[in-house]
Write a protein that holds these residues in place. Structure first.
Motif, PDB file in Angstrom:
ATOM      1  N   ASP A 362       0.852  -1.195   0.000  1.00  0.00           N
ATOM      2  CA  ASP A 362       0.000   0.000   0.000  1.00  0.00           C
ATOM      3  C   ASP A 362       0.893   1.253   0.000  1.00  0.00           C
ATOM      4  N   ARG A 363       1.524   1.522  -1.160  1.00  0.00           N
ATOM      5  CA  ARG A 363       2.476   2.645  -1.277  1.00  0.00           C
ATOM      6  C   ARG A 363       2.189   3.426  -2.552  1.00  0.00           C
ATOM      7  N   PRO A 364       2.554   4.733  -2.576  1.00  0.00           N
ATOM      8  CA  PRO A 364       2.349   5.504  -3.802  1.00  0.00           C
ATOM      9  C   PRO A 364       3.215   4.942  -4.939  1.00  0.00           C
ATOM     10  N   GLY A 365       2.725   5.051  -6.168  1.00  0.00           N
ATOM     11  CA  GLY A 365       3.541   4.673  -7.340  1.00  0.00           C
ATOM     12  C   GLY A 365       3.396   3.226  -7.775  1.00  0.00           C
ATOM     13  N   VAL A 366       2.735   2.381  -6.954  1.00  0.00           N
ATOM     14  CA  VAL A 366       2.639   0.961  -7.296  1.00  0.00           C
ATOM     15  C   VAL A 366       1.803   0.777  -8.573  1.00  0.00           C
ATOM     16  N   LEU A 367       0.652   1.449  -8.566  1.00  0.00           N
ATOM     17  CA  LEU A 367      -0.229   1.303  -9.739  1.00  0.00           C
ATOM     18  C   LEU A 367       0.460   1.792 -11.008  1.00  0.00           C
ATOM     19  N   ALA A 368       1.215   2.880 -10.873  1.00  0.00           N
ATOM     20  CA  ALA A 368       1.916   3.426 -12.044  1.00  0.00           C
ATOM     21  C   ALA A 368       2.908   2.405 -12.587  1.00  0.00           C
ATOM     22  N   ASP A 369       3.624   1.701 -11.682  1.00  0.00           N
ATOM     23  CA  ASP A 369       4.586   0.673 -12.123  1.00  0.00           C
ATOM     24  C   ASP A 369       3.877  -0.436 -12.893  1.00  0.00           C
ATOM     25  N   VAL A 370       2.752  -0.874 -12.322  1.00  0.00           N
ATOM     26  CA  VAL A 370       2.018  -1.991 -12.932  1.00  0.00           C
ATOM     27  C   VAL A 370       1.472  -1.580 -14.309  1.00  0.00           C
ATOM     28  N   ARG A 372       2.526   0.719 -16.276  1.00  0.00           N
ATOM     29  CA  ARG A 372       3.613   0.936 -17.249  1.00  0.00           C
ATOM     30  C   ARG A 372       4.024  -0.401 -17.879  1.00  0.00           C
ATOM     31  N   ILE A 373       4.144  -1.428 -17.049  1.00  0.00           N
ATOM     32  CA  ILE A 373       4.534  -2.755 -17.583  1.00  0.00           C
ATOM     33  C   ILE A 373       3.473  -3.253 -18.571  1.00  0.00           C
ATOM     34  N   LEU A 374       2.217  -3.090 -18.194  1.00  0.00           N
ATOM     35  CA  LEU A 374       1.138  -3.540 -19.099  1.00  0.00           C
ATOM     36  C   LEU A 374       1.187  -2.738 -20.396  1.00  0.00           C
ATOM     37  N   GLY A 375       1.352  -1.430 -20.265  1.00  0.00           N
ATOM     38  CA  GLY A 375       1.380  -0.551 -21.445  1.00  0.00           C
ATOM     39  C   GLY A 375       2.532  -0.900 -22.373  1.00  0.00           C
ATOM     40  N   ASP A 376       3.681  -1.288 -21.802  1.00  0.00           N
ATOM     41  CA  ASP A 376       4.864  -1.616 -22.617  1.00  0.00           C
ATOM     42  C   ASP A 376       4.599  -2.763 -23.592  1.00  0.00           C
ATOM     43  N   VAL A 377       3.686  -3.691 -23.208  1.00  0.00           N
ATOM     44  CA  VAL A 377       3.395  -4.799 -24.140  1.00  0.00           C
ATOM     45  C   VAL A 377       2.016  -4.623 -24.789  1.00  0.00           C
ATOM     46  N   GLY A 378       1.530  -3.382 -24.756  1.00  0.00           N
ATOM     47  CA  GLY A 378       0.315  -3.059 -25.515  1.00  0.00           C
ATOM     48  C   GLY A 378      -0.985  -3.503 -24.858  1.00  0.00           C
ATOM     49  N   ILE A 379      -0.975  -3.636 -23.506  1.00  0.00           N
ATOM     50  CA  ILE A 379      -2.202  -4.076 -22.822  1.00  0.00           C
ATOM     51  C   ILE A 379      -2.892  -2.865 -22.208  1.00  0.00           C
ATOM     52  N   SER A 380      -4.167  -2.663 -22.569  1.00  0.00           N
ATOM     53  CA  SER A 380      -4.881  -1.550 -21.946  1.00  0.00           C
ATOM     54  C   SER A 380      -5.909  -2.071 -20.948  1.00  0.00           C
ATOM     55  N   ILE A 381      -6.149  -1.228 -19.930  1.00  0.00           N
ATOM     56  CA  ILE A 381      -7.000  -1.651 -18.808  1.00  0.00           C
ATOM     57  C   ILE A 381      -8.433  -1.192 -19.045  1.00  0.00           C
ATOM     58  N   GLU A 382      -9.384  -2.119 -18.809  1.00  0.00           N
ATOM     59  CA  GLU A 382     -10.794  -1.786 -19.009  1.00  0.00           C
ATOM     60  C   GLU A 382     -11.455  -1.372 -17.698  1.00  0.00           C
ATOM     61  N   ALA A 383     -11.047  -1.993 -16.600  1.00  0.00           N
ATOM     62  CA  ALA A 383     -11.638  -1.658 -15.293  1.00  0.00           C
ATOM     63  C   ALA A 383     -10.619  -1.964 -14.200  1.00  0.00           C
ATOM     64  N   LEU A 384     -10.768  -1.258 -13.076  1.00  0.00           N
ATOM     65  CA  LEU A 384      -9.801  -1.429 -11.993  1.00  0.00           C
ATOM     66  C   LEU A 384     -10.515  -1.321 -10.643  1.00  0.00           C
ATOM     67  N   LEU A 385     -10.174  -2.214  -9.734  1.00  0.00           N
ATOM     68  CA  LEU A 385     -10.715  -2.155  -8.360  1.00  0.00           C
ATOM     69  C   LEU A 385      -9.537  -2.166  -7.407  1.00  0.00           C
ATOM     70  N   GLN A 386      -9.492  -1.198  -6.500  1.00  0.00           N
ATOM     71  CA  GLN A 386      -8.448  -1.277  -5.471  1.00  0.00           C
ATOM     72  C   GLN A 386      -9.145  -1.258  -4.115  1.00  0.00           C
ATOM     73  N   LYS A 387      -8.852  -2.266  -3.307  1.00  0.00           N
ATOM     74  CA  LYS A 387      -9.546  -2.400  -2.032  1.00  0.00           C
ATOM     75  C   LYS A 387      -8.721  -1.776  -0.908  1.00  0.00           C
ATOM     76  N   GLU A 388      -9.422  -1.370   0.154  1.00  0.00           N
ATOM     77  CA  GLU A 388      -8.747  -0.877   1.361  1.00  0.00           C
ATOM     78  C   GLU A 388      -7.963  -2.027   1.983  1.00  0.00           C
ATOM     79  N   PRO A 389      -6.794  -1.732   2.597  1.00  0.00           N
ATOM     80  CA  PRO A 389      -6.113  -2.829   3.298  1.00  0.00           C
ATOM     81  C   PRO A 389      -6.943  -3.272   4.511  1.00  0.00           C
TER      82      PRO A 389
END
Ligand code: NDP
Ligand code: HSE
Length: 440
Positions: A362-370, A372-389
């Motif tokens: 649960d740290r800033p920047g994690v989603l951006a890292d993930v 970026r990796i998906l984007g590098d291989v041409g994967i786009s995200i349709e929906a996202l859920l992030q839950k509270e710890p």
């Protein structure tokens, strides 16, 4: 007319269901077949065991070879299951010029090419309606009812035990092992239930469906097989939150490069009819170019639903006993010399959408890292859920749905994301299909 004499191998769930249906509906069945159908002999491992059906009028034996070599038997009904001795017995029956009816998908998917060749050489029929989707007449529907179509794809819930387990887990919060034990008690599961929960049984059935839909040889060894054992209740709940149901699907699809042949848990939109097929029920969606999408639904396992398909095959065989073997419906729907040499696509070349669940710090920047990796291989995200710890936890579940991407790229992305310090453990990946008319 003289009755037709049949011999049954196996008096378990399906064998006894068949004896009961043949006896209860004897008059109607005779009116349909044109001749009385008489069970003259049956084999079981323990012939003296108490049964769920009346066997007083049937000669019982512990030796199935007696049945396949019995000169009075014209049609052998194989309901033992498994590869051996079923294969040897069926080949022996064929060698003796007896017609065969079987519910054994393992046998047909793995040894069907050899069995159909032998049957063709001897001019006998091998009928296997009960091998796929229990009581649903799906073989007949595809092989005969859709004969005018270029079939584009099919997708089905084709294992009753697996669907029963997923349904009970979702609706009642029951434990996997507990529901599996109930499926076994009810006679739904295979002798080895890992065949049900690891997807092998569904892959056997899918192999058969693909062969008759596309006119290709049976190629079970090329199927991609994934079971339901890694599906958690959390995944079922997250999928629902996003508007999807998780179903264990067999999918076969023809595209420009080959035929997809894959069995795996799949997220499907909850508004689809097939997403609402629950319990032991099965359903198969078949898309033909002329007819469009068609859906077939019914009980996928159990004594009498399966017997319904076995008896229909017996009637079919009896009706066509006197016809010229060259003018019968071909075993695999297409003429044996017209089967196509279309390759089965390796899973890495299949394109699909995905559900991903990962545990992240649960740290800033994690989603951006993930992303970026998906984007590098041409994967786009349709929906996202992030839950509270959870209370006292430092990791949070992140759930993503992606757009379509070739599996090879997704494998690379998952490996890269799992290697990040901020991601804990393995990523859960479940494929997602919209099952649209045009498969987009
Ligand atoms: P069961 O285990 O209930 O019955 C198998 C029967 O075969 C038993 O009567 C057993 O004898 C007999 N048997 C086993 N080995 C031998 C042998 N070597 N010689 C003689 N008899 C033998 O299986 P099911 O009825 O559930 O399944 C039968 C087939 O139908 C399988 O291919 C299965 O995949 C298929 N099928 C099953 C469905 C279902 O809902 N159960 C649905 C669709 C298809 P004994 O009773 O004495 O032990
Ligand atoms: N074990 C199988 C199932 C039986 O559960 O679907 C029907 O083929």
């Amino acid at each position: 007319m003289e009755p037709v004499n049949i011999g049954i191998l196996g008096l378990g769930t399906v064998g006894c269901g068949t004896v009961n249906v043949l006896s209860r509906n004897a008059k109607e069945i005779t009116r349909r077949a044109g001749r009385e159908i008489r069970i003259v002999q049956a084999a079981a491992r323990s012939p003296d065991k108490k049964r769920e059906c009346a066997t007083e009028q049937i000669a019982l034996t512990g030796n199935p070879e007696e049945v396949v070599n019995n000169p009075d038997v014209e049609v052998v009904v194989e309901l033992i299951g498994g590869y051996e001795p079923a294969r040897q017995l069926v080949l022996q029956a064929i060698a003796n010029r007896k017609h065969v009816v079987t519910a054994n998908k393992a046998l047909i998917a793995v040894h069907g090419n050899e069995i159909f060749q032998a049957a063709q050489d001897k001019g006998v029929m091998v009928a296997f309606e009960a091998a796929v989707a229990g009581g649903i007449p799906i073989i007949k529907a595809i092989r005969e009812g859709l004969a005018g179509n270029h079939i584009e794809w099919l997708a089905g819930i084709i294992n009753g035990t697996g669907n029963f387990i997923l349904t009970e887990m979702r609706d009642k919060g029951r434990e996997f092992e507990d529901v599996l034990a109930e499926a076994q008690r009810l006679g739904y599961a295979e002798a080895d239930p890992t065949f049900d929960v690891e997807g092998i049984d569904a892959a056997h059935k899918l192999t058969i469906l693909a062969a008759i839909a596309f006119g290709i040889p049976l190629q079970f060894d090329k199927a991609y097989v994934e079971g339901i054992t890694h599906i958690t209740r959390a995944d079922v709940m997250y999928a629902e939150e996003l508007g999807y149901r998780i179903k264990h699907l067999g999918i076969s699809r023809r595209n420009g490069n080959g035929v997809e042949l894959r069995v795996h848990p799949t997220l499907i939109p909850e508004r689809r009819l097939i997403a609402n097929v629950d319990g032991v029920m099965n359903a198969v969606l078949v898309k033909g170019d002329a007819v469009g999408p068609t859906l077939y639904y019914g009980a996928g396992a159990g004594a009498e639903p399966t017997a319904s398909a076995v008896v229909a095959d017996i009637v079919d065989v009896v009706r066509t006993l006197t016809t010229d073997p060259n003018n019968r419906v071909p075993h695999l729907a297409f003429q044996p010399d017209a089967l196509a040499d279309i390759g089965i696509l390796p899973m890495e070349q299949v394109t699909t959408s995905y559900y991903l669940r990962m545990q992240a710090q649960d740290r800033p920047g994690v989603l951006a890292d993930v992303t970026r990796i998906l984007g590098d291989v041409g994967i786009s995200i349709e929906a996202l859920l992030q839950k509270e710890p959870a209370e006292g936890e430092t990791v949070v579940p992140i759930i993503m749905l992606t757009h379509r991407v070739v599996e090879k790229n997704m494998n690379a992305a998952i490996a890269a994301i799992e290697s990040l310090d901020v991601i804990e453990g393995r990523i859960t990946r479940i494929r997602l299909e919209h099952l649209n008319r045009d498969w987009d």
